[in-house]
Write a protein that holds these residues in place. Structure first.
Motif, short mmCIF file in Angstrom:
data_model
loop_
_atom_site.label_atom_id
_atom_site.label_comp_id
_atom_site.label_asym_id
_atom_site.label_seq_id
_atom_site.Cartn_x
_atom_site.Cartn_y
_atom_site.Cartn_z
N TYR A 189 19.96 33.74 -9.10
CA TYR A 189 20.87 33.28 -10.06
C TYR A 189 22.46 33.76 -9.79
N LYS A 190 22.79 34.83 -8.83
CA LYS A 190 23.90 35.17 -8.38
C LYS A 190 24.48 34.88 -6.97
N GLY A 191 23.65 34.26 -6.17
CA GLY A 191 24.08 33.95 -4.72
C GLY A 191 24.54 35.21 -3.89
N THR A 192 24.16 36.49 -4.39
CA THR A 192 24.58 37.70 -3.87
C THR A 192 23.61 38.76 -4.32
N ILE A 193 23.56 39.98 -3.91
CA ILE A 193 22.75 40.99 -4.16
C ILE A 193 23.52 42.23 -4.33
N GLU A 194 23.71 42.78 -5.50
CA GLU A 194 24.48 44.25 -5.50
C GLU A 194 23.38 45.30 -5.17
N GLU A 195 24.08 46.32 -4.51
CA GLU A 195 23.34 47.56 -4.05
C GLU A 195 21.94 47.28 -3.18
N LEU A 196 22.53 46.48 -2.29
CA LEU A 196 21.44 46.10 -1.13
C LEU A 196 21.46 47.16 -0.18
N ARG A 197 19.96 47.46 0.34
CA ARG A 197 20.09 48.81 1.36
C ARG A 197 19.12 48.21 2.60
N ILE A 198 19.57 48.94 3.80
CA ILE A 198 19.15 48.58 4.94
C ILE A 198 17.56 48.55 4.73
N GLU A 199 16.91 49.51 4.43
CA GLU A 199 15.43 49.61 4.25
C GLU A 199 14.99 48.73 3.25
N GLN A 200 15.65 47.93 2.52
CA GLN A 200 14.89 46.89 1.76
C GLN A 200 14.77 45.54 2.25
N ILE A 201 15.72 45.58 3.58
CA ILE A 201 16.05 44.00 4.13
C ILE A 201 14.61 43.47 4.65
N ALA A 202 13.90 44.25 5.48
CA ALA A 202 12.46 43.61 6.03
C ALA A 202 11.65 43.09 5.02
#
Length: 545
Positions: free
Chosen positions: A86-99
């Motif tokens: 919906y936004k084309g971006t992600i707020e408050e994204l953290r490195i441990e969530q990436i995988a």
């Protein structure tokens, strides 16, 4: 278009995006429920439709609820993925969530989300040099982009421990093992004086038997010339190729292909229009692509893959209207088709298996369309055929598998034209067939799959109708057990064992992809074949082409 028009257009677009975000936040005008792990998300079909080809294939005007596969996917990853749509971006994204988010993006074919995550990781690389040492947090990025990062300064500065962990990964996404070795070479040469002492330990992480002999003699030999241990590894890899009988003694030789995006080749069948069309099925994306169209006029043929080649043999010649003894080899890299030594007998509707670098063909129809008991063996290395011991019973349209270096055959059609329930096993070393406990039903046109220490016989034809019965055979006790029936009864299909599940593709009267989970004894339908086929060949590829 002038600057005023461009600015107006951009403002108009941003306004629409903001409104869609508000609609999602307030669950307004949502026209589909997305279900993941029993949680419902009220979303908009148009947003999903624009997101990926997978959603475009699954959605239609009538669908109101869509349940998606969510194995090992965390709830936070789903929320972040929908936020991105919906936004084309992600707020408050953290490195441990990436995988985990990348794993979901691969599952749903969200390529733009994957790119966003990778750019996020690269941004952290630039801002924090220490992150490149934290392979445990970013392993999915390295594993999925190995070919891109081997010249990156962050990869070249990884510690020996991180490089060893990366090179040892079964899931490393590469097109060939040669690519892995070249990555190792880049890392070693970046600081040769200090790193050459680590070459041997890293070399043990490379699956050298998966490299070609020419590559071993050229590129590997050029790097491995400093120590006796390195030279021994190279020699063992060459011995692995040249002397198959010595492989058991080569303990450091890991010959397993990495668990990359395994695919299935589908070809042949009782359909002249598509029998020459080779299609490729991708397990990860549940999608189909055309791979190649071979210019041969045969149906009901058999095929096996060996290294980079697809070997095709037997079948019915539709141009000359007769059975065929010809054998072809298609190089899966170059797409070049060459003739090989012909079989001893013309045949179709038999089965084939690979065992110890030999193809063994059992039974099938002869020129008079009578079931045969003859068996012949093709030596791939020597390009020669020989007749081996015949089966105890003539049979065509049966099933066969290899289990613990023995060949098991099940059911089929007998010389009298009746269906068979009989089972027999062939010991190549003794060149002898032995009868085993028969199946409960008399079945032809069935398929058999080895799962751990059991053999599952699925579907088929009982003489009057298609069946969905599945029987499990235990070779150690010579006993049978009934398991859950297939949701769609059919015959003439093929199946693949992948990711601890049996996947069945289409058949005589359906094009469904049916999946059986032996651990749960349950079936489900996950999709459709792109073309209806029956009596075709399905082969699991161990590398990308």
């Amino acid at each position: 278009m002038g600057d005023f028009d461009r600015q107006t257009q951009m403002k108009h677009g941003f306004s629409h995006i903001q409104w869609m975000q508000n609609f999602y936040a307030q669950s307004m005008y949502s026209d589909i429920k997305l279900i993941i792990k029993n949680k419902r998300y009220a979303v908009h079909k148009s947003i999903l439709h624009m997101a990926s080809a997978l959603f475009r294939r699954l959605l239609n005007d009538n669908i109101r609820v869509l349940e998606m596969d969510s194995k090992d996917i965390r709830e936070i990853s789903v929320s972040k993925a929908i936020e991105f749509l919906y936004k084309g971006t992600i707020e408050e994204l953290r490195i441990e969530q990436i995988a985990n988010i990348v794993k979901l993006a691969e599952l749903w074919q969200l390529d733009k989300l994957k790119d966003y995550c990778y750019l996020f990781v690269e941004g952290i690389f630039r801002d924090n040099s220490q992150v490149s040492q934290r392979l445990g947090d970013i392993d999915n990025y390295f594993i999925n982009n190995f070919s891109k990062i081997t010249t990156n300064i962050r990869f070249l500065n990884l510690s020996i421990e991180n490089v060893k962990q990366l090179l040892s990964s079964d899931g490393l996404k590469v097109s060939s093992e040669e690519q892995v070795f070249r990555g190792l070479s880049q890392w070693i040469k970046y600081d040769w004086i200090n790193r050459k002492k680590d070459l041997y330990s890293l070399m043990t992480c490379i699956r050298l038997p998966c490299c070609s002999v020419s590559f071993l003699l050229e590129e590997v030999r050029a790097l491995c010339c400093e120590s006796v241990e390195e030279c021994q590894l190279l020699l063992d890899a060459i011995l692995w190729h040249q002397f198959p009988q010595k492989r058991a003694s080569l303990k450091l030789m890991n010959s397993d292909f990495r668990n990359i995006d395994k695919r299935v080749l589908i070809l042949g069948g009782n359909n002249n229009e598509i029998s020459g069309l080779i299609e490729m099925y991708n397990f990860n994306t549940n999608s189909w692509t055309d791979f190649f169209k071979i210019d041969i006029n045969i149906t009901f043929f058999l095929a096996e893959t060996f290294k980079n080649n697809l070997i095709i043999f037997g079948g019915w010649d539709t141009k000359e209207n007769r059975l065929n003894d010809k054998v072809y080899s298609l190089n899966l890299h170059t797409k070049q088709l060459t003739d090989l030594a012909p079989m001893n007998k013309n045949r179709s509707n038999g089965t084939s298996v690979i065992i110890n670098e030999r193809i063994v063909v059992t039974g099938g129809h002869d020129s008079l369309i009578h079931p045969m008991d003859t068996v012949e063996e093709y030596n791939i290395i020597e390009n020669s055929w020989k007749i081996v011991a015949s089966m105890n019973e003539s049979r065509s349209d049966h099933a066969s598998v290899v289990y613990k270096e023995k060949i098991y055959v099940f059911g089929g059609i007998s010389a009298s034209g009746d269906n068979l329930s009989s089972v027999e096993v062939f010991d190549p070393n003794a060149n002898q067939w032995t009868m085993l406990r028969p199946m409960k039903w008399k079945i032809s046109d069935l398929y058999a799959v080895v799962v751990n220490d059991s053999i599952y016989c699925t579907g088929g034809y009982n003489g009057t109708d298609f069946i969905g019965q599945v029987e499990k055979f235990d070779p150690s006790s010579n006993s049978w057990t009934d398991v859950s029936n297939m949701p769609v009864k059919d015959s003439g299909f093929q199946a693949i064992y992948h990711n601890e599940k049996i996947i069945c593709f289409g058949g005589w009267r359906n094009s469904k992809i049916q999946v059986y989970d032996p651990a749960k004894n349950t079936w489900k339908i996950i999709g459709e074949c792109s073309n209806r086929r029956n009596d075709y060949v399905a082969l699991l590829l161990e590398r990308n082409f």
